[in-house]
Design a protein around this motif. Structure first.
Motif, short mmCIF file in Angstrom:
data_model
loop_
_atom_site.label_atom_id
_atom_site.label_comp_id
_atom_site.label_asym_id
_atom_site.label_seq_id
_atom_site.Cartn_x
_atom_site.Cartn_y
_atom_site.Cartn_z
N GLN A 190 0.81 -1.21 0.00
CA GLN A 190 0.00 0.00 0.00
C GLN A 190 0.85 1.27 0.00
OE1 GLN A 190 -2.77 -0.76 3.34
NE2 GLN A 190 -4.25 -1.42 1.81
N GLY A 191 2.16 1.13 -0.20
CA GLY A 191 3.02 2.30 -0.28
C GLY A 191 3.24 3.01 1.03
N ARG A 192 3.09 2.27 2.15
CA ARG A 192 3.23 2.88 3.48
C ARG A 192 4.38 2.25 4.27
NH1 ARG A 192 -2.02 5.03 5.29
NH2 ARG A 192 -1.56 4.28 7.38
N ALA A 193 5.20 1.46 3.59
CA ALA A 193 6.33 0.83 4.27
C ALA A 193 7.43 1.86 4.54
CB ALA A 193 6.89 -0.31 3.41
N LYS A 194 8.32 1.52 5.45
CA LYS A 194 9.49 2.34 5.75
C LYS A 194 10.66 1.40 6.03
CE LYS A 194 6.87 6.24 7.66
NZ LYS A 194 6.61 7.08 8.88
N TYR A 195 11.07 0.69 4.99
CA TYR A 195 12.11 -0.32 5.17
C TYR A 195 13.44 0.21 4.66
CZ TYR A 195 14.13 -4.89 5.89
OH TYR A 195 14.89 -5.94 6.36
N GLU A 196 14.44 0.18 5.51
CA GLU A 196 15.77 0.66 5.15
C GLU A 196 16.68 -0.50 4.74
OE1 GLU A 196 16.61 4.84 7.48
OE2 GLU A 196 17.50 2.99 8.28
N ILE A 197 17.36 -0.33 3.62
CA ILE A 197 18.38 -1.27 3.19
C ILE A 197 19.73 -0.58 3.31
CG2 ILE A 197 19.32 -2.58 1.25
CD1 ILE A 197 16.52 -3.09 0.31
N ASP A 198 20.62 -1.20 4.06
CA ASP A 198 21.95 -0.66 4.31
C ASP A 198 22.93 -1.33 3.37
OD1 ASP A 198 24.41 0.17 5.22
OD2 ASP A 198 23.87 0.07 7.34
N CYS A 199 23.53 -0.56 2.50
CA CYS A 199 24.51 -1.09 1.56
C CYS A 199 25.82 -0.33 1.72
CB CYS A 199 24.01 -1.00 0.12
SG CYS A 199 25.12 -1.77 -1.06
N ASN A 200 26.79 -1.00 2.32
CA ASN A 200 28.12 -0.40 2.53
C ASN A 200 28.03 0.93 3.28
OD1 ASN A 200 29.38 -2.55 1.13
ND2 ASN A 200 28.96 -1.54 -0.83
N GLY A 201 27.16 0.96 4.29
CA GLY A 201 27.05 2.15 5.12
C GLY A 201 26.08 3.20 4.61
N THR A 202 25.58 3.03 3.40
CA THR A 202 24.59 3.95 2.84
C THR A 202 23.21 3.35 2.97
OG1 THR A 202 26.18 4.83 1.24
CG2 THR A 202 23.85 5.21 0.79
N LYS A 203 22.32 4.04 3.68
CA LYS A 203 20.98 3.54 3.91
C LYS A 203 19.99 4.18 2.94
CE LYS A 203 21.59 2.43 8.80
NZ LYS A 203 21.08 2.63 10.19
N THR A 204 19.18 3.32 2.31
CA THR A 204 18.12 3.79 1.43
C THR A 204 16.80 3.27 1.95
OG1 THR A 204 19.63 3.71 -0.47
CG2 THR A 204 17.28 3.84 -0.95
N SER A 205 15.83 4.16 2.08
CA SER A 205 14.52 3.79 2.60
C SER A 205 13.54 3.57 1.45
CB SER A 205 13.99 4.88 3.53
OG SER A 205 12.75 4.51 4.08
N TYR A 206 12.77 2.48 1.52
CA TYR A 206 11.78 2.16 0.50
C TYR A 206 10.39 2.10 1.12
CZ TYR A 206 15.76 0.93 -2.43
OH TYR A 206 16.92 0.96 -3.16
N THR A 207 9.40 2.55 0.36
CA THR A 207 8.03 2.65 0.86
C THR A 207 7.10 1.58 0.33
OG1 THR A 207 7.39 4.14 -0.93
CG2 THR A 207 8.26 5.15 1.08
N GLY A 208 7.58 0.73 -0.57
CA GLY A 208 6.65 -0.17 -1.24
C GLY A 208 5.86 0.56 -2.30
N GLY A 209 4.72 0.00 -2.71
CA GLY A 209 3.93 0.61 -3.78
C GLY A 209 2.46 0.67 -3.44
N GLN A 210 1.81 1.73 -3.88
CA GLN A 210 0.36 1.89 -3.68
C GLN A 210 -0.33 1.06 -4.76
OE1 GLN A 210 -2.50 5.48 -4.41
NE2 GLN A 210 -1.29 5.97 -2.60
N ILE A 211 -0.63 -0.20 -4.42
CA ILE A 211 -1.11 -1.16 -5.42
C ILE A 211 -2.51 -1.66 -5.10
CG2 ILE A 211 -0.67 -3.41 -6.47
CD1 ILE A 211 2.33 -2.92 -6.00
N ILE A 212 -2.69 -2.27 -3.93
CA ILE A 212 -3.95 -2.98 -3.69
C ILE A 212 -5.09 -2.06 -3.27
CG2 ILE A 212 -2.86 -5.20 -3.25
CD1 ILE A 212 -3.19 -4.69 -0.25
N GLN A 213 -4.81 -0.77 -3.06
CA GLN A 213 -5.92 0.18 -2.88
C GLN A 213 -6.73 0.30 -4.17
OE1 GLN A 213 -2.71 0.84 -2.04
NE2 GLN A 213 -2.55 2.41 -0.44
#
Length: 549
Positions: A190-213
């Protein structure tokens, strides 16, 4: 200061018909009024029916609220009170989208509304659609990134087909709604996630996608939709793993206590409103959507460990410490719902494959969780009932219990696939092994596994052997390749390369995530990959094939 009321999820769409669709959402309060406003100026309203989830709980391993480590808040399973609201929006016009919004009013009179989204009934045949094929989210690390890239690359999706393993522990509420690591099931879709992926010390946050609404979702049961014996263990993980066959439970506990002492899909069935068959209810069904007839099967079994170290119930045997306690045996990788010839599900499938709805469909697709063909580990052992072998000493005492799975008795290969071949099914879609690979049978059935969404357990290819083989040698357990002899298809556009620069016919990665899109307007299925180690990297279409009409 009291925080404002919130919805636990955004609304999502279920069970479209030619003139209606269901709108579903969840709250952590019962409230006294829940409604959907829709149409021009949101002027039309319909009230929702409210039910309470019966088995959702949190426990020591939950990651919810302030609990970031085991046992900080919960020391054992505790019920979590969650209410489900569902309204049926009717009198809809085919292929016409309407705006909608949901509102819930608490007992104290405070109300909370969602944003405005769009809904529509089942599309008519001939309508070009883009359908997301996904599976095995299981609150894994790359899911939010995967679904965010779906929306950024494709735009609005028209439907989601989900080939099982939605959450990891199905009765753990936070895995569906609000796991504090940011990647719970509904937030990602639903595009409301807040998941961080840490790659070599650089963190990127992803929200997912507004799909099933905006898009209805059709799901099937995987092994992670099934809970074990209810409240017999002191953690949800242990309860999830504590399943035994119904035939065994019947002997041990009797008919009145059968479900609570074998396994259940209660939470899955309470969360989703799906098409139903008279025989299988929501667990297996068929539905027409645009030009597609989708047949959904209940084909999954209990996943067990290879060995019995530490008293674990194993694929191939029982732990030595439990040999005198059959009530604590696991009974191998037992199958949850029979699908062998002459079973109820098999006979239902025969009827479905001969129905006018199926025969007249432009595209005939079967979705199940367990793989018919794969390079993944989880196709071994064979999909058949375990053959129990009990070894005794001269006094009759049990020395060992082991299980064999004769390859020639694989129900999917022996009983199911001949039906699908004869019915001219074009696509069989599945998951379970957490990778991407595809195959094509001599008759032209395409087999697609696109479950490398969150993480992977590898592929058995060339010199890489499966890690789940028994401790004895037997030709029933194939170490490399597809056990049933099909060669994997190398991606047609941009295959990945191995360490020697050679193309490989799969993606099994913990950094590169994959999604697939079925375009019913062209009959093509396209697969895309994204490298989460490189947040600015482009999404690459690496494979495409076309279904014959």
């Amino acid at each position: 200061m009291t925080s404002p009321p919130q919805l636990l999820t955004d609304p999502f769409l279920q069970l479209p018909t030619p003139t209606s669709v269901r709108v579903v959402w969840f709250t952590e309060f019962a409230g006294y009024r829940h409604l959907v406003s829709y149409g021009e100026n949101l002027a039309t309203t319909v009230c929702a029916k409210t039910t309470k989830l019966s088995r959702t709980r949190e426990d020591q391993q939950s990651r919810v609220g302030s609990q970031t480590q085991d046992g900080q808040v919960y020391q054992h399973p505790v019920q979590r009170h969650i209410w489900r609201h569902e309204a049926e929006v009717t009198s809809l016009t085919p292929n016409k989208n309407l705006a909608y919004r949901v509102t819930s009013v608490r007992e104290d009179g405070q109300s909370v509304s969602s944003n405005v989204y769009s809904l529509a009934p089942t599309p008519t045949p001939g309508t070009p659609l883009k359908i997301l094929l996904t599976s095995d989210h299981q609150i894994k690390p790359m899911v939010a990134a995967n679904l965010q890239k779906v929306v950024e690359t494709i735009g609005q999706i028209d439907a989601v087909w989900f080939a099982g393993d939605l959450a990891n522990i199905p009765d753990r509420a936070s895995e569906w709604f609000d796991d504090n690591r940011g990647g719970a099931f509904f937030p990602c879709l639903q595009g409301r996630a807040k998941y961080e992926i840490d790659c070599n010390g650089t963190k990127t946050s992803y929200t997912g996608g507004q799909i099933i609404q905006h898009a209805p979702m059709f799901t099937c049961i995987g092994n992670h939709e099934v809970m074990g014996r209810f409240a017999r263990k002191d953690s949800l993980n242990e309860e999830f793993n504590d399943t035994i066959p119904r035939t065994v439970a019947l002997k041990l506990y009797g008919e009145n206590f059968l479900k609570d002492n074998s396994f259940n899909t209660d939470t899955y069935e309470e969360i989703f409103t799906l098409p139903e068959s008279p025989e299988g209810g929501k667990t297996y069904y068929a539905v027409s959507f645009g030009d597609v007839r989708l047949v959904v099967l209940y084909a999954t079994n209990m996943w067990r460990y290879v060995n019995t170290d530490g008293g674990k119930q194993g694929k191939y045997g029982e732990p030595e410490v439990e040999l005198d306690n059959p009530e604590n045996w696991g009974y191998g990788q037992h199958i949850y719902e029979p699908i062998a010839k002459d079973s109820q599900q098999y006979n239902w499938l025969v009827q479905e494959l001969n129905s006018p709805e199926f025969k007249q469909a432009k595209y005939k697709v079967v979705m199940l969780h367990h793989p018919p063909h794969t390079l993944g580990d989880n196709i071994v052992p064979a999909y058949t009932d375990p053959v129990q072998i009990i070894e005794r000493d001269e006094d009759g005492n049990i020395k060992a219990v082991r299980y064999e799975y004769p390859k020639q008795a694989d129900y999917i290969i022996r009983d199911l696939l001949p039906l699908l071949e004869a019915a001219q099914v074009q696509l069989v879609f599945f998951g379970h092994s957490h990778l991407w690979n595809r195959f094509c049978s001599p008759s032209g059935i395409h087999f697609l596994e696109t479950s490398n969404v969150g993480n992977s357990y590898g592929a058995a290819y060339k010199d890489k052997k499966r890690k789940n083989l028994p401790p004895w040698q037997n030709q029933d357990y194939v170490a490399i390749g597809d056990p049933y002899g099909l060669e994997p298809v190398t991606p047609t556009i941009a295959p990945m390369l191995d360490e020697n620069g050679q193309t490989i016919p799969y993606i099994a990665s913990n950094e590169i995530t994959v999604f697939s899109i079925f375009d019913t307007g062209t009959g093509t299925i396209s697969s895309y990959r994204f490298d989460t180690r490189k947040p600015d990297a482009e999404v690459i279409k690496f494979d495409e094939f076309k279904l014959k009409e």
